[in-house]
Structures are given as structure tokens and as C-alpha cells.
Write a protein that holds these residues in place. Structure first.
Motif, short mmCIF file in Angstrom:
data_model
loop_
_atom_site.label_atom_id
_atom_site.label_comp_id
_atom_site.label_asym_id
_atom_site.label_seq_id
_atom_site.Cartn_x
_atom_site.Cartn_y
_atom_site.Cartn_z
N LYS A 80 10.31 -1.29 10.56
CA LYS A 80 11.84 -1.67 9.54
C LYS A 80 10.68 -2.79 8.38
O LYS A 80 11.54 -2.99 6.94
N LEU A 81 9.92 -3.34 8.96
CA LEU A 81 9.09 -3.98 7.92
C LEU A 81 8.54 -3.65 6.55
O LEU A 81 8.21 -3.93 5.34
N ARG A 82 8.79 -2.24 6.46
CA ARG A 82 7.66 -1.44 6.01
C ARG A 82 8.57 -0.67 4.84
O ARG A 82 8.69 -1.27 3.92
N ASP A 83 10.23 -0.68 5.59
CA ASP A 83 10.89 -0.22 4.87
C ASP A 83 11.62 -1.57 4.13
O ASP A 83 12.00 -0.73 2.54
N ILE A 84 11.64 -2.68 4.19
CA ILE A 84 12.02 -3.80 3.53
C ILE A 84 10.99 -4.24 3.03
O ILE A 84 11.83 -5.14 1.89
N SER A 85 9.83 -3.85 2.51
CA SER A 85 9.05 -4.58 1.39
C SER A 85 9.65 -5.14 0.46
O SER A 85 9.05 -5.76 -0.20
N PRO A 86 9.82 -3.50 -0.13
CA PRO A 86 10.12 -3.61 -1.72
C PRO A 86 11.62 -4.41 -2.36
O PRO A 86 11.23 -5.32 -2.81
N LEU A 87 12.07 -5.38 -0.52
CA LEU A 87 12.87 -5.53 -0.93
C LEU A 87 12.86 -7.43 -1.17
O LEU A 87 13.53 -7.93 -1.65
N LEU A 88 12.00 -7.11 -0.80
CA LEU A 88 11.74 -9.15 -0.10
C LEU A 88 11.18 -9.57 -1.62
O LEU A 88 11.32 -10.55 -1.98
#
Length: 282
Positions: A80-88
Motif C-alpha cells: 500500500k505504501l508503494r501504491d500511494i507514494s505518488p499521492l504523497l
């Protein structure tokens, strides 16, 4: 197998889909054909799965349960952290909500399976559990604002859901405030999600209800909230607020950022609450 089922192990916790499928089949066999007493034999598993590994020395089931849950949680969080990294960079708040939902999913999946009652099995344990339930303060239920309704229904009991629907300005929010106060008084840990009005409005109403019920001084709501005679009534409000804080339960009032059902119940769990109230105007 009984330990794996009891502690909520699921096929999704296995990184290898093949092992997940084998476990799911064994679990289904145990619950149905095995009547929650007998796990499938090695021959049965080999008949279904030709590549079923030869049984050797393995760790205790309780240790394996702990390891499976930890590895599953780590794998899900890392993914999940890998998936949301662009959203950060674009929208950190959306990223935080997505991470919160994933955490809620992990907690839900890893929760222990609820105990069940089977008549004729563990009779003494069933008897002890039922007798302790009678002595449990929660069995009385949380009182409704109306005495006759509480006497007829027993109040809101553990595991029950109460839905109140009415047009605007009919007293739904006041009803919720009253239930929140009574639940805290009974020792419940209350999570009050107010989806329209500010939390401070709800806390003010709860204080006013407390004044009328226990302080024996009815504070005219319209006058007080309009700023009339505030100084005169302020000591009673302060006393009510203090008495509510000293009640045995907990009361958390919040306007949750994530107002989905999953988000609200996730917040309730994070705050250690076991009684949820949701107030929504529409």
C-alpha cells in the motif's frame, strides 16, 4: 486446524496462492465435513492437491498463526505504501485515507473468529458464560430518551443497531446526544461521529442534557445558546461537564475526515470505543 480457524487465519494471508487455496480447502473441510472437530487427512489433501507437501516437523500452530499475521500485515502495508507514494506529493490527505483503509482491512482480516455456542459441547463453559452475561452491566442496554421505550425494549443492547429516521429539526441529534450520555454513564466507550454539525455543538448539547437530568437545573437551551444569561448558567454547565468527564466510560466526539462506514468504525477502534453513534442530517 481449530487454532487456525479460531484466530482468523484466511487464505489471503498466504503470499503463495497455491498454499492459500490448500488452506482454504482444509478450512472448509474442517468446518463442514469435519464438524469443526477433524481436519482432512494427508490422503484427502493429496487427492485434491497432487503437489501437497509431505508433512514434516513444523512449529506450533500458535507460533505459525502469529508469523502469518505479521508477514501478511507487513506485505500489505509495504504494498500500500508503494501504491500511494505518488499521492504523497499530489494529495497527502487522500494518501493518508487510503493508508487508514488498508490498516482497517488488515485489522478486520486478522481479528479472531467469534466464539460460537454448540449445544451439547462444552456445556460447563456455556453455562459459565451465560451466568456471567447475566451479571454483565451491558446486558441492561443503553436507555433510550423515553422511559416507556426503554422498558419495552430493554434499551440498546450489545450487538444491536438502532436507526432513527425523521425530517429535519425533529430532535434526532438531541436523541443521539442523550444516548451518548447514557452510554457513557453505563460504562461504554462511545464514539460519536457527527457528520454535519461541529463536535462542540454536540458537546454543548450533552452538557445541557446533563444539567436537566442530574444537576436539577434546567438551562433554557435557546437562551443559553443565544448568549442570554450565560454567566448565570455557566457554573451549572461547568459542573455538568466535569461530572460527565468523571463517568466510568469514554466519550469521543468527532467529525471524521473519512465518513464511510469502514472509516468511522476504524476510528472507533483506534479510540478504543465499543459503542458507535452516527448523526447525519441527510
Amino acid at each position: 486446524m481449530k487454532i487456525y480457524v479460531r484466530y482468523g487465519i484466511d487464505k489471503e494471508m498466504f503470499a503463495d496462492p497455491f498454499f492459500g487455496a490448500m488452506f482454504d480447502y482444509a478450512k472448509e473441510y474442517f468446518v463442514t465435513h469435519g464438524a469443526s472437530k477433524e481436519a482432512p487427512t494427508e490422503e484427502i489433501m493429496r487427492f485434491k492437491f497432487a503437489e501437497f507437501p509431505t508433512e514434516g516437523d513444523v512449529a506450533s500452530p500458535s507460533y505459525l498463526v502469529e508469523q502469518l499475521k505479521e508477514l501478511h500485515a507487513k506485505r500489505c502495508l509495504v504494498g500500500k505504501l508503494r501504491d500511494i507514494s505518488p499521492l504523497l506529493q499530489e494529495n497527502p490527505l487522500d494518501a493518508a485515507i487510503a493508508l487508514q483503509e488498508e490498516i482497517a482491512n488488515i485489522i478486520d482480516l486478522s481479528s479472531n473468529t467469534e466464539n460460537k455456542i454448540v449445544y451439547g459441547e462444552n456445556v460447563e463453559l456455556q453455562k459459565q458464560a451465560e451466568e456471567s452475561l447475566v451479571d454483565n452491566n451491558f446486558t441492561e442496554g443503553v436507555p433510550y430518551p423515553y422511559k416507556q421505550l426503554t422498558e419495552h425494549t430493554g434499551g440498546i443492547r450489545l450487538g444491536e443497531i438502532t436507526i432513527l429516521s425523521a425530517p429535519p429539526s425533529c430532535g434526532k441529534s438531541w436523541w443521539c446526544c442523550h444516548n451518548a450520555l447514557e452510554a457513557k454513564k453505563k460504562g461504554w466507550n462511545v464514539y460519536f461521529a457527527t457528520l454535519e454539525m461541529q463536535p462542540v455543538v454536540m458537546s454543548q448539547r450533552i452538557n445541557l442534557i446533563k444539567c436537566g437530568l442530574d444537576v436539577k437545573t434546567v438551562v433554557p437551551t435557546a437562551k443559553y445558546t443565544s448568549g442570554i444569561d450565560v454567566d448565570f448558567y455557566k457554573p451549572y454547565i461547568d459542573k455538568a461537564r466535569e461530572e460527565i468527564a468523571n463517568m466510568p466510560g469514554k466519550l469521543v466526539i468527532e467529525s471524521p475526515q473519512n465518513n464511510t462506514v469502514r472509516g468511522i468504525f476504524s476510528n472507533a477502534r483506534q479510540n478504543g470505543c465499543n459503542f458507535v453513534i452516527i448523526d447525519q442530517l441527510q
